[in-house]
Design an enzyme around this catalytic site. Structure first.
Site, PDB file in Angstrom:
ATOM      1  CD  GLU A   1      -2.057   5.809   0.393  1.00 35.65           C
ATOM      2  OE1 GLU A   1      -1.817   4.605   0.190  1.00 35.65           O
ATOM      3  OE2 GLU A   1      -1.244   6.703   0.128  1.00 35.65           O
TER       4      GLU A   1
ATOM      5  CG  HIS B   1       6.081   6.386  -5.483  1.00 37.09           C
ATOM      6  ND1 HIS B   1       6.876   5.429  -4.885  1.00 37.09           N
ATOM      7  CD2 HIS B   1       4.923   6.434  -4.779  1.00 37.09           C
ATOM      8  CE1 HIS B   1       6.222   4.932  -3.841  1.00 37.09           C
ATOM      9  NE2 HIS B   1       5.041   5.521  -3.754  1.00 37.09           N
TER      10      HIS B   1
END
Length: 526
Positions: free
Chosen positions: A341, A428
């Site tokens: 992140e 992703h």
């Protein structure tokens, strides 16, 4: 200091980079010997530096000799002087000189600045802690001055004022020495700033990494999850909310969590620990001071929503946010997730890769690559480094990881190799091509066991790829990202960028450049 960042994207899809595909909702060994070139503390191949300590000392002395002319060039006031604190020289010859400032002989707190000078001696830019003009009506204090206090100019916020700086020593309630620095307006007596200089090292019982040390800060009669060693990073509890920052996580005795999801502090322990590791990794590997390179921290938010099975980076708040998982007891706060992140913030601060198409896949892969690097850097036996993404959080409910870097298609959706349709996949899944490239570059193809995990990485053309080690692979990817990739970089461009990075770092005839080409061939990026 003013952050050197790209304009933050307004679109929610681009600004919020999630760990997993949106909509997915489901229910210790010693470190393996490193491959050649690897170590728990990453060798900073690309970190800018002088050739020797004496060269740096000479540069500081020379800069101090020229400090008066620099002050004139910067159009500082006649009562201002510059004191050189550090000089860094980039490989391209750019020199970054850090100064402290004085006014009429008094230290200016919050007046530091950095000049950036090209190799030809031309001033390129200046970074200032404050843009305010340094000037006060008088340097005579109007309130009583303690013998131990010193007069300073406070420029840390608002209009600069004459102030008094004092240090109060003692003992904190747990026996830790206390050294509290207090800045007081010398005219009104108002406290302008007060902080504890002794940073506490709390003990955290994490869910995924065992017992860990945390850098915390004493506050009142207790402690808070504020990391003064790393830009002031704070960890907040959203209390199942979905906006704002919630409550700063605090504790009475500086021992945090119990290692289970039943204790609300446990998720905060993992998030705070992961943020510290990521900061330290960037500093060690690249000489980078924080995500944006400006010495300022992001912040973390835990306990987001109800049974939220995701984690995300939001560039608009410059923060990481973690859900608690389907059972509200399995927060998505493992080390590689935290590194993932925060690395979205790195990408936003550098290439700013668009979060769609092939560039979006590269964006996600960058976070997987650096999240993995952070996990290896941690050298934590409870969560040993591996090339599995999110293996600790059990997001699929069957013990399987979220993604596999050695053979991405094992997750059922990611691409092992490039073809013309890759850009149509969710980012992703299109990230698989770059993840696979990085694994091949670092470790090579074929069967091997690393930290107890078995891998057998294939190649598109059946070729054999020999890895160059994680350290070098990380350096190449970082340099490519920060210097040669742009918002629209696709896989063909990424090959060019990494080739240029490898050439810069290791040479045009290097084995490292040959390995870059072999790894890209191995994932069908020609």
């Amino acid at each position: 200091m003013t952050p050197h960042m790209n304009t933050r994207r307004a679109a929610a899809l681009a600004a919020v980079a999630a760990m997993v595909v949106v909509g997915m909702q489901t229910g210790a060994a010693n470190a393996h010997p490193n491959t050649p070139g690897d170590s728990p503390s990453v060798s900073p191949v690309s970190t800018p530096a002088f050739s020797s300590a004496s060269a740096r000392t000479a540069a500081i002395k020379s800069a101090q000799t020229d400090a008066s002319s620099t002050a004139s060039t910067l159009k500082l006031g006649g009562k201002e002087k510059l004191i050189v604190r550090d000089v860094i020289k980039d490989a391209n010859g750019t020199v970054h000189t850090r100064y402290e400032r004085t006014y009429d002989g008094l230290p200016v707190l919050g007046g530091d600045l950095v000049t950036h000078t090209a190799a030809n001696g031309k001033l390129k830019s200046v970074t200032k802690a404050t843009t305010a003009r340094i000037s006060v009506p008088s340097t005579t204090a109007k309130i009583k001055t303690a013998a131990s206090a010193r007069k300073v100019i406070w420029a840390g916020s608002g209009t600069p004022v004459l102030a008094l700086e004092s240090v109060k020593t003692g003992v904190q309630k747990d026996g830790t020495p206390s050294r509290k620095r207090v800045i007081t307006d010398a005219t009104t007596g108002k406290v302008l700033q007060s902080y504890e200089e002794i940073e506490t090292a709390g003990v955290g019982n994490s869910q995924y990494s065992g017992k860990v040390d945390l850098t915390t800060t004493a506050s009142g009669s207790g402690f808070e999850l504020t990391d003064g060693d790393r830009g002031g990073h704070k960890t907040y509890d959203l209390n199942q909310g979905s906006s704002g920052t919630g409550s700063l996580v605090t504790d009475d005795d500086d021992t945090w969590g119990d290692g289970t999801g039943d204790d609300r502090q446990t998720a905060a322990v993992d998030a705070h620990y992961g943020a510290a590791l990521t900061w330290d990794f960037y500093k060690s590997a690249f000489g980078r001071d924080g995500i944006a390179g400006d010495g300022k921290a992001a912040y973390s938010r835990v306990h987001y929503g109800n049974a939220y099975v995701n984690a995300f980076w939001d560039d608009s708040c410059f923060c990481m946010t973690y859900g608690d998982g389907a059972d509200n007891k399995s927060a998505l706060t493992a080390v590689d997730v935290a590194g993932h992140e925060m690395s979205h913030g790195l990408t936003a601060s550098t290439a700013d890769l668009n979060y769609s198409g092939e560039s979006g896949g590269l964006n996600e892969a960058t976070s997987d690559i650096f999240g993995t690097a952070v996990e290896f850097f941690a050298d934590n036996t409870t969560d040993a480094g591996d090339y599995l993404i999110g293996e600790k959080i059990d997001i699929n409910g069957d013990g399987s990881p979220l993604r596999y870097m050695d053979e991405p298609s094992k997750d059922g959706g990611s691409a092992d190799y490039w073809d013309s349709s890759v850009g149509n996949l969710d980012v992703h899944y299109s990230s698989g091509v770059a993840n696979h490239f990085f694994y091949l570059l670092a470790e090579g193809s074929g069967a091997k066991t690393i930290n107890g995990v078995d891998y057998d990485s294939p190649t598109a053309d059946g070729s054999t790829v020999t890895g160059i080690g994680r350290d070098k692979a990380v350096q190449i990817w970082y340099k490519a990202l920060s210097e040669y990739m742009t918002s629209t970089t696709d896989y063909a461009d990424a090959r060019t960028a990494t080739e240029q990075a490898a050439t810069d770092l290791y040479g045009a005839d290097s084995a490292e450049l040959e390995a870059v080409d072999a790894a890209w061939n191995g994932v069908n990026v020609k």
